[in-house]
Design a protein around this motif. Structure first.
Motif, PDB file in Angstrom:
ATOM      1  N   ARG A   1       1.041  -1.132   0.069  1.00  0.00           N
ATOM      2  CA  ARG A   1       0.104   0.167  -0.113  1.00  0.00           C
ATOM      3  C   ARG A   1       0.927   1.249   0.032  1.00  0.00           C
ATOM      4  NH1 ARG A   1      -5.564   1.463   1.873  1.00  0.00           N
ATOM      5  NH2 ARG A   1      -5.774  -0.748   0.936  1.00  0.00           N
TER       6      ARG A   1
ATOM      7  N   GLU B   1       1.787   1.220  -3.495  1.00  0.00           N
ATOM      8  CA  GLU B   1       0.921   2.482  -4.347  1.00  0.00           C
ATOM      9  C   GLU B   1       0.815   3.970  -3.818  1.00  0.00           C
ATOM     10  OE1 GLU B   1      -2.582   0.324  -3.643  1.00  0.00           O
ATOM     11  OE2 GLU B   1      -1.378  -1.532  -4.197  1.00  0.00           O
TER      12      GLU B   1
ATOM     13  N   GLU C   1       3.441   5.621  -5.710  1.00  0.00           N
ATOM     14  CA  GLU C   1       3.470   6.167  -7.245  1.00  0.00           C
ATOM     15  C   GLU C   1       2.153   7.171  -7.622  1.00  0.00           C
ATOM     16  OE1 GLU C   1       2.906   1.766  -8.792  1.00  0.00           O
ATOM     17  OE2 GLU C   1       4.463   2.213  -9.251  1.00  0.00           O
ATOM     18  N   ARG C   2       0.949   7.090  -6.329  1.00  0.00           N
ATOM     19  CA  ARG C   2       0.044   7.718  -6.895  1.00  0.00           C
ATOM     20  C   ARG C   2       0.599   9.394  -6.760  1.00  0.00           C
ATOM     21  NH1 ARG C   2      -3.720   5.662  -3.303  1.00  0.00           N
ATOM     22  NH2 ARG C   2      -3.104   6.646  -1.760  1.00  0.00           N
TER      23      ARG C   2
END
Length: 50
Positions: A12, A15, A18-19
């Motif tokens: 997570r 993620e 990256e976001r």
């Protein structure tokens, strides 16, 4: 915290990183944010500070 919990948090946090456009630094913030999100979703046990 189990090894599975750590794996979930790590995934997570990646993620989130990256976001946010893969910024330098911030790994601790991403880890804590991931941990909080997963706890709220009931996917890991709440952190007890140990």
């Amino acid at each position: 915290m189990t090894e599975d919990d750590e794996d979930r948090i790590r995934a997570r946090a990646y993620e989130i990183w990256e976001r946010e456009g893969r910024p330098d630094g911030g790994h601790e913030r991403h880890w804590h944010q991931a941990q909080k999100e997963l706890e709220e979703e009931g996917r890991i046990s709440p952190h007890t500070g140990e």
